[in-house]
Design a protein around this motif. Structure first.
Motif, PDB file in Angstrom:
ATOM      1  N   TYR A   1     -16.093   4.768  -9.929  1.00 54.49           N
ATOM      2  CA  TYR A   1     -15.442   4.739  -8.609  1.00 54.49           C
ATOM      3  C   TYR A   1     -13.992   4.337  -8.837  1.00 54.49           C
ATOM      4  O   TYR A   1     -13.715   3.211  -9.251  1.00 54.49           O
ATOM      5  CB  TYR A   1     -16.163   3.732  -7.702  1.00 54.49           C
ATOM      6  CG  TYR A   1     -15.539   3.576  -6.334  1.00 54.49           C
ATOM      7  CD1 TYR A   1     -15.524   4.639  -5.442  1.00 54.49           C
ATOM      8  CD2 TYR A   1     -14.992   2.371  -5.933  1.00 54.49           C
ATOM      9  CE1 TYR A   1     -14.958   4.495  -4.186  1.00 54.49           C
ATOM     10  CE2 TYR A   1     -14.426   2.217  -4.676  1.00 54.49           C
ATOM     11  CZ  TYR A   1     -14.406   3.287  -3.804  1.00 54.49           C
ATOM     12  OH  TYR A   1     -13.851   3.144  -2.564  1.00 54.49           O
TER      13      TYR A   1
ATOM     14  N   MET B   1     -14.969   5.641   1.973  1.00 59.75           N
ATOM     15  CA  MET B   1     -14.709   4.963   0.700  1.00 59.75           C
ATOM     16  C   MET B   1     -15.188   3.518   0.746  1.00 59.75           C
ATOM     17  O   MET B   1     -15.593   2.959  -0.274  1.00 59.75           O
ATOM     18  CB  MET B   1     -13.238   5.061   0.289  1.00 59.75           C
ATOM     19  CG  MET B   1     -12.263   4.278   1.138  1.00 59.75           C
ATOM     20  SD  MET B   1     -10.544   4.527   0.618  1.00 59.75           S
ATOM     21  CE  MET B   1     -10.358   3.273  -0.656  1.00 59.75           C
ATOM     22  N   GLN B   2     -15.140   2.922   1.942  1.00 61.73           N
ATOM     23  CA  GLN B   2     -15.631   1.543   2.047  1.00 61.73           C
ATOM     24  C   GLN B   2     -17.153   1.486   1.887  1.00 61.73           C
ATOM     25  O   GLN B   2     -17.678   0.608   1.212  1.00 61.73           O
ATOM     26  CB  GLN B   2     -15.217   0.939   3.390  1.00 61.73           C
ATOM     27  CG  GLN B   2     -13.743   0.569   3.395  1.00 61.73           C
ATOM     28  CD  GLN B   2     -13.219   0.213   4.761  1.00 61.73           C
ATOM     29  OE1 GLN B   2     -12.113   0.573   5.094  1.00 61.73           O
ATOM     30  NE2 GLN B   2     -14.002  -0.500   5.552  1.00 61.73           N
TER      31      GLN B   2
ATOM     32  N   GLN C   1      -8.442  -2.552   2.344  1.00 63.65           N
ATOM     33  CA  GLN C   1      -8.924  -2.060   1.042  1.00 63.65           C
ATOM     34  C   GLN C   1      -8.096  -2.647  -0.099  1.00 63.65           C
ATOM     35  O   GLN C   1      -6.995  -3.143   0.107  1.00 63.65           O
ATOM     36  CB  GLN C   1      -8.842  -0.522   0.984  1.00 63.65           C
ATOM     37  CG  GLN C   1      -9.759   0.204   1.950  1.00 63.65           C
ATOM     38  CD  GLN C   1      -9.107   0.465   3.286  1.00 63.65           C
ATOM     39  OE1 GLN C   1      -7.986   0.047   3.545  1.00 63.65           O
ATOM     40  NE2 GLN C   1      -9.822   1.161   4.162  1.00 63.65           N
ATOM     41  N   MET C   2      -8.634  -2.539  -1.312  1.00 68.65           N
ATOM     42  CA  MET C   2      -7.901  -2.993  -2.495  1.00 68.65           C
ATOM     43  C   MET C   2      -6.611  -2.182  -2.654  1.00 68.65           C
ATOM     44  O   MET C   2      -6.635  -0.962  -2.566  1.00 68.65           O
ATOM     45  CB  MET C   2      -8.764  -2.797  -3.740  1.00 68.65           C
ATOM     46  CG  MET C   2      -8.132  -3.333  -4.991  1.00 68.65           C
ATOM     47  SD  MET C   2      -8.953  -2.727  -6.483  1.00 68.65           S
ATOM     48  CE  MET C   2      -8.246  -1.096  -6.621  1.00 68.65           C
TER      49      MET C   2
ATOM     50  N   VAL D   1     -10.137   4.018  -7.356  1.00 65.28           N
ATOM     51  CA  VAL D   1      -9.188   4.047  -6.246  1.00 65.28           C
ATOM     52  C   VAL D   1      -7.846   4.470  -6.840  1.00 65.28           C
ATOM     53  O   VAL D   1      -7.229   3.721  -7.594  1.00 65.28           O
ATOM     54  CB  VAL D   1      -9.079   2.677  -5.554  1.00 65.28           C
ATOM     55  CG1 VAL D   1      -8.080   2.745  -4.407  1.00 65.28           C
ATOM     56  CG2 VAL D   1     -10.442   2.239  -5.029  1.00 65.28           C
TER      57      VAL D   1
ATOM     58  N   TYR E   1      -4.271  -3.196   1.521  1.00 67.27           N
ATOM     59  CA  TYR E   1      -3.909  -2.226   2.545  1.00 67.27           C
ATOM     60  C   TYR E   1      -4.320  -2.855   3.865  1.00 67.27           C
ATOM     61  O   TYR E   1      -5.512  -3.003   4.134  1.00 67.27           O
ATOM     62  CB  TYR E   1      -4.700  -0.930   2.372  1.00 67.27           C
ATOM     63  CG  TYR E   1      -4.284  -0.072   1.206  1.00 67.27           C
ATOM     64  CD1 TYR E   1      -3.296   0.891   1.353  1.00 67.27           C
ATOM     65  CD2 TYR E   1      -4.891  -0.211  -0.034  1.00 67.27           C
ATOM     66  CE1 TYR E   1      -2.928   1.703   0.292  1.00 67.27           C
ATOM     67  CE2 TYR E   1      -4.527   0.597  -1.105  1.00 67.27           C
ATOM     68  CZ  TYR E   1      -3.545   1.551  -0.937  1.00 67.27           C
ATOM     69  OH  TYR E   1      -3.181   2.339  -1.985  1.00 67.27           O
TER      70      TYR E   1
ATOM     71  N   THR F   1     -12.319  -4.846   1.221  1.00 68.70           N
ATOM     72  CA  THR F   1     -13.419  -4.005   1.713  1.00 68.70           C
ATOM     73  C   THR F   1     -13.887  -3.012   0.653  1.00 68.70           C
ATOM     74  O   THR F   1     -14.986  -2.483   0.754  1.00 68.70           O
ATOM     75  CB  THR F   1     -13.025  -3.241   2.989  1.00 68.70           C
ATOM     76  OG1 THR F   1     -11.795  -2.569   2.761  1.00 68.70           O
ATOM     77  CG2 THR F   1     -12.877  -4.181   4.165  1.00 68.70           C
ATOM     78  N   THR F   2     -13.069  -2.724  -0.358  1.00 65.36           N
ATOM     79  CA  THR F   2     -13.526  -1.833  -1.425  1.00 65.36           C
ATOM     80  C   THR F   2     -13.853  -2.587  -2.711  1.00 65.36           C
ATOM     81  O   THR F   2     -14.263  -1.981  -3.697  1.00 65.36           O
ATOM     82  CB  THR F   2     -12.479  -0.739  -1.726  1.00 65.36           C
ATOM     83  OG1 THR F   2     -11.201  -1.356  -1.873  1.00 65.36           O
ATOM     84  CG2 THR F   2     -12.425   0.274  -0.608  1.00 65.36           C
ATOM     85  N   THR F   3     -13.644  -3.902  -2.703  1.00 56.99           N
ATOM     86  CA  THR F   3     -14.100  -4.740  -3.828  1.00 56.99           C
ATOM     87  C   THR F   3     -14.843  -5.934  -3.213  1.00 56.99           C
ATOM     88  O   THR F   3     -14.360  -7.060  -3.258  1.00 56.99           O
ATOM     89  CB  THR F   3     -12.922  -5.233  -4.694  1.00 56.99           C
ATOM     90  OG1 THR F   3     -11.976  -5.899  -3.841  1.00 56.99           O
ATOM     91  CG2 THR F   3     -12.239  -4.102  -5.421  1.00 56.99           C
TER      92      THR F   3
ATOM     93  N   TYR G   1      -8.700   7.106  -1.774  1.00 59.21           N
ATOM     94  CA  TYR G   1      -7.390   6.599  -1.376  1.00 59.21           C
ATOM     95  C   TYR G   1      -7.423   6.452   0.135  1.00 59.21           C
ATOM     96  O   TYR G   1      -7.811   7.377   0.840  1.00 59.21           O
ATOM     97  CB  TYR G   1      -6.247   7.544  -1.787  1.00 59.21           C
ATOM     98  CG  TYR G   1      -4.908   6.920  -1.495  1.00 59.21           C
ATOM     99  CD1 TYR G   1      -4.370   5.971  -2.367  1.00 59.21           C
ATOM    100  CD2 TYR G   1      -4.213   7.219  -0.332  1.00 59.21           C
ATOM    101  CE1 TYR G   1      -3.157   5.355  -2.073  1.00 59.21           C
ATOM    102  CE2 TYR G   1      -3.007   6.604  -0.038  1.00 59.21           C
ATOM    103  CZ  TYR G   1      -2.483   5.676  -0.917  1.00 59.21           C
ATOM    104  OH  TYR G   1      -1.305   5.063  -0.613  1.00 59.21           O
ATOM    105  N   PRO G   2      -7.072   5.262   0.651  1.00 58.22           N
ATOM    106  CA  PRO G   2      -7.318   5.028   2.075  1.00 58.22           C
ATOM    107  C   PRO G   2      -6.404   5.802   3.018  1.00 58.22           C
ATOM    108  O   PRO G   2      -5.202   5.796   2.853  1.00 58.22           O
ATOM    109  CB  PRO G   2      -7.073   3.509   2.228  1.00 58.22           C
ATOM    110  CG  PRO G   2      -6.221   3.124   1.077  1.00 58.22           C
ATOM    111  CD  PRO G   2      -6.534   4.071  -0.036  1.00 58.22           C
TER     112      PRO G   2
ATOM    113  N   ALA H   1     -17.914   2.028  -1.725  1.00 59.81           N
ATOM    114  CA  ALA H   1     -17.603   0.819  -2.506  1.00 59.81           C
ATOM    115  C   ALA H   1     -18.732  -0.201  -2.374  1.00 59.81           C
ATOM    116  O   ALA H   1     -19.104  -0.875  -3.348  1.00 59.81           O
ATOM    117  CB  ALA H   1     -16.284   0.220  -2.027  1.00 59.81           C
ATOM    118  N   LYS H   2     -19.271  -0.299  -1.165  1.00 62.15           N
ATOM    119  CA  LYS H   2     -20.364  -1.240  -0.932  1.00 62.15           C
ATOM    120  C   LYS H   2     -21.597  -0.837  -1.738  1.00 62.15           C
ATOM    121  O   LYS H   2     -22.231  -1.684  -2.385  1.00 62.15           O
ATOM    122  CB  LYS H   2     -20.684  -1.219   0.574  1.00 62.15           C
ATOM    123  CG  LYS H   2     -21.346  -2.452   1.106  1.00 62.15           C
ATOM    124  CD  LYS H   2     -21.315  -2.379   2.633  1.00 62.15           C
ATOM    125  CE  LYS H   2     -22.521  -3.036   3.242  1.00 62.15           C
ATOM    126  NZ  LYS H   2     -22.587  -2.795   4.685  1.00 62.15           N
TER     127      LYS H   2
ATOM    128  N   SER I   1     -20.889  -1.596  -5.391  1.00 60.45           N
ATOM    129  CA  SER I   1     -20.871  -3.040  -5.654  1.00 60.45           C
ATOM    130  C   SER I   1     -22.267  -3.638  -5.592  1.00 60.45           C
ATOM    131  O   SER I   1     -22.577  -4.578  -6.323  1.00 60.45           O
ATOM    132  CB  SER I   1     -19.973  -3.751  -4.638  1.00 60.45           C
ATOM    133  OG  SER I   1     -18.670  -3.289  -4.763  1.00 60.45           O
TER     134      SER I   1
ATOM    135  N   GLY J   1       0.833  -1.204   0.000  1.00 63.82           N
ATOM    136  CA  GLY J   1       0.000   0.000   0.000  1.00 63.82           C
ATOM    137  C   GLY J   1       0.861   1.245   0.000  1.00 63.82           C
ATOM    138  O   GLY J   1       0.471   2.302  -0.471  1.00 63.82           O
TER     139      GLY J   1
END
Lengths: 250, 408
Positions: free
Chosen positions: B65, B49-50, A131-132, B67, A125, A143-145, B40-41, B53-54, B57, A95
């Motif tokens: 979306y 962002m999570q 996260q992706m 990243v 990450y 968690t993001t995919t 960006y985390p 994303a949910k 999806s 990450g």
């Protein structure tokens, strides 16, 4: 009684915060063992990155500098240029190195900075919540995919070792994995070669270490190792990509 | 707090949900039908962002979306998606927000009505995840509208209002919604989620007009202007920021009509100020301990009130000065710092003092630095600040700036 196993002097006695089954502990130990065996503990400076391994400075019994996110190779460059007789290494996750730190790693390698990079690739990450990452496998859930990485939308896993191997400033690059004793033994050998390249003044060296993140992968520690072997090895081929590179001197 | 008023819209109904401040922002993105979102985390923003994303999806939100590989690219992508006509959302925290600073600085001048969430976080090094306001405050001089919210409902509502204000052609300036890290981003509370129909009625489609980057409308975005035009561009921003005050008032009035939640004065909330001798002033989630402490002190007969500032940019100086002039002493709680600033206080205190200078009535102002790095602002902290204010109101000399809740 003969002592056959002990804590490397390059590791501190601080208990690690890493989650059960995380391979950061193994990677830390391998680096520490190599530094002990090469007699480098007293003249090595580590650079910690942002991510779970941000606390590496607590676990290595070495001088350390904490870097901003992705900036470890730049930090290492500054230190090494001023203190060329010291051994300088960075310890970075995917990450950090393969995302926000892409520019730094490419240009530090291209300049042939005489530093060693330990690059932990666990395909997510970890610290911020799974996260992706740029290294996430196609179809891998994060968690993001939540339904798996769709490469048509998010792109493909970045192959850092292969990418950097195209640069002339690189002296040594390899990819290893922490799944099973044989692989761990090979990983240690690769780390040793990387530090040796620095000692020989040959230029930039990097070892990409395929690692586990059982918590964000949602797996038990042993299952995580098996998952790494079954899923990461086909995507990230192991091996040495540069072994005899030498920075061209004017 | 928002007051319930009669709704113009009666059907369909709102529904209740137990969600965090971050999730409320994600739900607002869905309701606003945002076209492009980048991520960006970084903690504590990463929870947004999570949730986004949910939603993407699960097919609940149809948007691009992306990243990105860093915050800098994250903000550059949405900036130019907005220039090409898309409604956009972005966000970050602490040093992530600062890493995007080059992109942030030029967003207002390009008249990009981006809405961004700042999950307030201390600026490391040394490493710290907890709330401080210096990250969001860093854009205060650049043409960003800047609003602080103190609960998840207000986060959702304000995000919808932010789009309406930012995308109004009279404004066309970006808006950052500041949410205290952890205290708001990660805390759940009951939130009324409005139906899509109401939001559609409230929020017109984004129309970039003659500024649209499109082959049918040949323009150059961000050309080199130098001394020939930059001053005029800055003046345009200045005028847009002045107009934003009117547009904000209109948006809150319309919001109250459609959604049935009336926030009263959009710019700042007054709590128990009517008969107050002294007031504290602050922003964000510190409102909770402040209000609890005020209730306790009121039971002891101490007339303390609270003014919670929502909109820091635009800053309603005259209105705020007129309000604060009613009290015998004013205490500003800064969850930020401004080293070497006038009276070595915080950003908010400096701004409030400046706002009061031309006012007819200027009560004594005490500045407090409190709750840095995620440290709690406690009820005893608030009581201590209030006691100092009451002494100042009684004519007793007090220090101009005090750090509260710090190890001695």
């Amino acid at each position: 009684m003969k002592q056959v196993f002990t804590r490397p002097a390059s590791l501190a006695e601080t208990p690690m915060h890493y989650c059960p089954g995380c391979t950061h502990g193994v990677a830390h130990r391998l680096v520490a063992e190599v530094l002990d065996e090469l007699g480098l503990r007293g003249r090595t400076i580590g650079v910690a990155s942002v991510g779970c391994s941000v606390f590496a400075y607590n676990y290595f019994n070495l001088d350390f500098q904490q870097a901003a996110h992705g900036r470890a190779p730049a930090v290492a460059t500054g230190i090494k240029r001023v203190l060329p007789d010291r051994v300088v290494f960075t310890y970075q996750g995917d990450g950090d190195l393969a995302a926000i730190g892409t520019a730094e790693i490419v240009h530090a390698a291209n300049r042939g900075e005489n530093i060693t990079v330990i690059f932990i690739n666990n395909a997510v990450y970890g610290m911020t919540g799974g996260q992706m990452a740029p290294t996430t496998l196609p179809g891998m859930r994060t968690t993001t995919t939540p339904y798996g990485r769709d490469v048509r939308v998010t792109g493909y896993p970045i192959h850092v070792a292969e990418m950097l191997a195209t640069l002339k400033g690189v002296a040594y690059i390899s990819r290893v994995a922490l799944c099973g004793v044989a692989h761990i033994t090979k990983a240690k050998r690769a780390i040793r070669k990387a530090f040796q390249a620095q000692l020989d003044g040959k230029g930039f060296s990097l070892v990409e270490i395929l690692s586990t993140c059982p918590v964000t992968w949602g797996l038990q520690p042993i299952d995580a190792v098996r998952w790494l072997e079954a899923n990461m090895l086909p995507v990230f081929p192991l091996g040495e990509f540069v072994t005899d590179g030498q920075k061209e001197r004017a | 707090m928002a007051q319930a008023v009669e709704k113009v819209a009666t059907s369909p109904k709102e529904h209740d949900a137990l969600i965090s401040g971050s999730e409320a922002i994600a739900v607002a993105c869905k309701l606003a039908d945002v076209d492009v979102i980048t991520a960006y985390p970084i903690r504590p923003y990463d929870t947004v962002m999570q949730y986004v994303a949910k939603l993407v999806s699960n097919g609940e939100l149809d948007c691009e979306y992306i990243v990105a590989e860093s915050e800098h690219s994250q903000f550059e992508i949405v900036k130019h998606a907005s220039a090409a006509g898309a409604r956009v959302f972005c966000g970050s925290s602490g040093v992530g927000w600062m890493y995007a600073f080059e992109a942030l600085t030029v967003t207002p001048a390009l008249r990009i009505p981006m809405v961004a969430m700042v999950g307030n976080r201390a600026l490391d090094d040394p490493g710290a995840f907890g709330v401080e306001h210096n990250d969001a405050l860093a854009v205060r001089d650049l043409g960003w509208q800047l609003v602080w919210v103190d609960n998840a409902q207000e986060a959702l509502d304000t995000a919808l209002i932010a789009y309406r204000v930012a995308e109004d052609r009279r404004v066309f300036l970006p808006c950052a919604i500041a949410c205290d890290g952890a205290f708001l981003t990660h805390s759940q509370s009951q939130v009324k989620i409005p139906p899509q129909e109401w939001v559609k009625r409230f929020l017109p489609p984004y129309n970039r007009g003659d500024l649209l980057l499109h082959p049918d409308n040949p323009i150059t975005v961000a050309p080199q202007v130098n001394e020939d035009w930059l001053m005029e561009i800055r003046k345009h921003n200045d005028e847009a920021m002045k107009r934003s005050k009117t547009v904000i008032r209109e948006a809150y009035a319309e919001f109250a009509k459609i959604f049935g939640r009336d926030y009263g004065n959009p710019f700042f909330e007054e709590y128990q100020t009517q008969d107050a001798d002294v007031v504290l002033v602050g922003m964000g989630t510190l409102s909770m301990p402040v209000k609890v402490a005020i209730r306790r002190m009121r039971a002891e007969g101490k007339k303390v009130g609270f003014v919670r500032i929502r909109w820091f940019r635009p800053f309603v100086a005259e209105e705020l000065a007129a309000t604060l002039g009613r009290f015998k002493a004013v205490g500003i709680i800064d969850r930020d710092f401004s080293f070497g600033s006038p009276y070595t206080s915080g950003v908010l205190a400096t701004e409030v003092r400046a706002a009061l200078y031309p006012a007819e009535k200027r009560p004594p102002v005490l500045a407090f630095i409190c709750g840095l790095g995620g440290r709690e602002v406690t009820v005893p902290d608030v009581q201590r600040m209030s006691e100092m204010l009451l002494r100042a109101a009684a004519g007793e000399r007090q220090p101009l700036t005090t750090w509260v809740g710090i190890r001695e």
